[in-house]
Design a protein around this motif. Sequence first.
Motif, PDB file in Angstrom:
ATOM      1  N   ASP A  65      -1.144 -15.449 -17.470  1.00  0.00           N
ATOM      2  CA  ASP A  65      -1.370 -16.832 -16.369  1.00  0.00           C
ATOM      3  C   ASP A  65      -1.719 -15.932 -15.136  1.00  0.00           C
ATOM      4  O   ASP A  65      -0.951 -15.387 -14.646  1.00  0.00           O
ATOM      5  N   LEU A  66      -3.132 -16.484 -14.804  1.00  0.00           N
ATOM      6  CA  LEU A  66      -3.409 -16.136 -13.404  1.00  0.00           C
ATOM      7  C   LEU A  66      -2.444 -16.546 -12.045  1.00  0.00           C
ATOM      8  O   LEU A  66      -2.286 -15.837 -11.151  1.00  0.00           O
ATOM      9  N   THR A  67      -1.548 -17.498 -12.310  1.00  0.00           N
ATOM     10  CA  THR A  67      -0.733 -17.679 -11.364  1.00  0.00           C
ATOM     11  C   THR A  67       0.649 -17.106 -11.399  1.00  0.00           C
ATOM     12  O   THR A  67       1.641 -17.255 -10.721  1.00  0.00           O
ATOM     13  N   GLU A  68       0.871 -16.385 -12.375  1.00  0.00           N
ATOM     14  CA  GLU A  68       2.052 -15.665 -12.741  1.00  0.00           C
ATOM     15  C   GLU A  68       2.275 -14.676 -11.504  1.00  0.00           C
ATOM     16  O   GLU A  68       1.434 -13.830 -11.016  1.00  0.00           O
ATOM     17  N   ARG A  69       3.534 -14.433 -11.001  1.00  0.00           N
ATOM     18  CA  ARG A  69       3.822 -13.750  -9.869  1.00  0.00           C
ATOM     19  C   ARG A  69       4.383 -12.213 -10.355  1.00  0.00           C
ATOM     20  O   ARG A  69       5.297 -12.344 -11.363  1.00  0.00           O
ATOM     21  N   ILE A  70       3.951 -11.349  -9.643  1.00  0.00           N
ATOM     22  CA  ILE A  70       4.151  -9.816  -9.873  1.00  0.00           C
ATOM     23  C   ILE A  70       4.847  -9.470  -8.724  1.00  0.00           C
ATOM     24  O   ILE A  70       4.384  -9.421  -7.647  1.00  0.00           O
ATOM     25  N   ASP A  71       5.946  -8.801  -8.968  1.00  0.00           N
ATOM     26  CA  ASP A  71       6.915  -7.968  -7.858  1.00  0.00           C
ATOM     27  C   ASP A  71       6.006  -6.840  -7.471  1.00  0.00           C
ATOM     28  O   ASP A  71       5.690  -6.099  -8.443  1.00  0.00           O
ATOM     29  N   CYS A  72       5.903  -6.228  -6.305  1.00  0.00           N
ATOM     30  CA  CYS A  72       5.185  -5.197  -5.705  1.00  0.00           C
ATOM     31  C   CYS A  72       5.911  -4.595  -4.838  1.00  0.00           C
ATOM     32  O   CYS A  72       5.894  -4.420  -3.637  1.00  0.00           O
ATOM     33  N   PRO A  73       7.000  -3.624  -5.208  1.00  0.00           N
ATOM     34  CA  PRO A  73       7.905  -2.947  -4.586  1.00  0.00           C
ATOM     35  C   PRO A  73       7.143  -1.861  -3.850  1.00  0.00           C
ATOM     36  O   PRO A  73       6.054  -1.208  -4.251  1.00  0.00           O
ATOM     37  N   PRO A  74       7.560  -1.311  -2.525  1.00  0.00           N
ATOM     38  CA  PRO A  74       6.749  -0.272  -2.018  1.00  0.00           C
ATOM     39  C   PRO A  74       6.986   0.833  -2.702  1.00  0.00           C
ATOM     40  O   PRO A  74       5.768   1.894  -2.505  1.00  0.00           O
ATOM     41  N   ASP A  75       8.018   1.334  -3.335  1.00  0.00           N
ATOM     42  CA  ASP A  75       8.138   2.630  -4.031  1.00  0.00           C
ATOM     43  C   ASP A  75       7.074   2.695  -5.369  1.00  0.00           C
ATOM     44  O   ASP A  75       7.097   1.776  -6.006  1.00  0.00           O
ATOM     45  N   GLY A  76       6.616   3.720  -5.473  1.00  0.00           N
ATOM     46  CA  GLY A  76       5.678   4.016  -6.580  1.00  0.00           C
ATOM     47  C   GLY A  76       4.190   3.524  -6.512  1.00  0.00           C
ATOM     48  O   GLY A  76       3.593   3.630  -7.575  1.00  0.00           O
ATOM     49  N   ARG A  77       3.963   2.714  -5.192  1.00  0.00           N
ATOM     50  CA  ARG A  77       2.435   2.234  -5.433  1.00  0.00           C
ATOM     51  C   ARG A  77       1.425   3.010  -5.189  1.00  0.00           C
ATOM     52  O   ARG A  77       1.716   4.268  -4.598  1.00  0.00           O
ATOM     53  N   THR A  78       0.494   2.775  -5.955  1.00  0.00           N
ATOM     54  CA  THR A  78      -0.827   3.562  -5.935  1.00  0.00           C
ATOM     55  C   THR A  78      -1.140   3.750  -4.493  1.00  0.00           C
ATOM     56  O   THR A  78      -1.543   2.763  -3.736  1.00  0.00           O
ATOM     57  N   ALA A  86      -1.439   0.124   1.487  1.00  0.00           N
ATOM     58  CA  ALA A  86      -1.249   0.192   2.948  1.00  0.00           C
ATOM     59  C   ALA A  86       0.007  -0.415   3.175  1.00  0.00           C
ATOM     60  O   ALA A  86       0.379   0.019   4.751  1.00  0.00           O
ATOM     61  N   MET A  87       0.359  -1.173   2.751  1.00  0.00           N
ATOM     62  CA  MET A  87       1.771  -1.956   3.294  1.00  0.00           C
ATOM     63  C   MET A  87       3.078  -1.405   2.982  1.00  0.00           C
ATOM     64  O   MET A  87       3.051  -0.487   2.203  1.00  0.00           O
ATOM     65  N   LEU A  88       3.843  -1.513   3.907  1.00  0.00           N
ATOM     66  CA  LEU A  88       5.439  -0.951   3.710  1.00  0.00           C
ATOM     67  C   LEU A  88       6.328  -1.593   3.010  1.00  0.00           C
ATOM     68  O   LEU A  88       7.338  -1.060   2.707  1.00  0.00           O
ATOM     69  N   ASP A  89       6.242  -2.869   2.970  1.00  0.00           N
ATOM     70  CA  ASP A  89       7.307  -3.833   2.496  1.00  0.00           C
ATOM     71  C   ASP A  89       6.991  -4.365   1.238  1.00  0.00           C
ATOM     72  O   ASP A  89       6.097  -4.455   0.665  1.00  0.00           O
ATOM     73  N   ALA A  90       8.118  -4.705   0.420  1.00  0.00           N
ATOM     74  CA  ALA A  90       7.890  -5.270  -0.828  1.00  0.00           C
ATOM     75  C   ALA A  90       7.242  -6.799  -0.671  1.00  0.00           C
ATOM     76  O   ALA A  90       7.227  -7.541   0.444  1.00  0.00           O
ATOM     77  N   ALA A  91       6.670  -7.148  -1.649  1.00  0.00           N
ATOM     78  CA  ALA A  91       5.568  -8.177  -1.680  1.00  0.00           C
ATOM     79  C   ALA A  91       5.870  -8.891  -3.044  1.00  0.00           C
ATOM     80  O   ALA A  91       6.304  -8.172  -4.107  1.00  0.00           O
TER      81      ALA A  91
END
Length: 291
Positions: A65-78, A86-91
């Motif tokens: 589902d294209l509207t499904e939300r995904i957690d984007c924690p700052p640790d381990g980001r590419t 380039a962001m510092l906080d969770a999204a």
Amino acid sequence: MRTDTPDRIRAAFADAGVTGRLHALDIDSGDRLGVGPDEPVCTASVHKLPLLVALHERAAAGHLDLTERIDCPPDGRTPGPTGLAAMLDAARLSVRDLAYLMMAVSDNAAADLLLARVGLDAVNRTTARLGLEATHAVHTFGAMMASIKEDAGPAGAQALTDPHVIGRLRALDPARSNRSTPRDLTRLLAAVWRDEAATPEHGAAIRRLMGLQVWPHRLASGFPFDDVHVAGKTGSLPTLRAEAGVVEYPDGGRYAVAVFTRTAQTAATLPAADAVIGTAARIAVDALRAG
């Protein structure tokens, strides 16, 4: 069509201090021209385009589902210089908004979050379905960046000014990195614009995202007209600059163009090497329009 067009394109590449590969295709008539169009090239971030098509293919099939939300924690980001990378906080973002970041600002972190949801195998199945025999996804964007760091050695980014180090980067070897050819990429673009790569609804979504790319200094620089629309995806690695996109004219003409360049200069900023992508594309499109 002028028979000297390939020579004019080669001369433009030489004047900019690059070697280049190009393929241009009239999406509606099928007319085409190229300079080394079938030579394998490392796609770098241009491979986010096949990922986007695979994403929408799976959405159309009901697998996500294209509207499904995904957690984007700052640790381990590419890592990367833009977007979530380039962001510092969770999204927490929807799949389609991650796709926007991936295409508009070439966000590596967003791309790998989507790739984790889609899978490399699905990307390769999509390109195979479309007959893109020279196009293959080998690794994630994070793995590509990690290989550059490893190949650069202990000196880190400073080593990337050394041509000998550049020569050993696996990320710049089409045999060991995500790869395609200029001809394959124009075939992919034509399939997207003809609604052959995805359903009309999803094709429109792909085209919309490609039209939101913020970088005007490569392909779009060759078409500085308010009534000409350029939608594309850039790719960059040390000494490599590229873009694949579609140029649309107000008379209905639609032209898919893919340009890949390499330079012996290791500087990160080379305006002439960026601009020649637009120059070469303009020469090719003008030739196609002249018939």
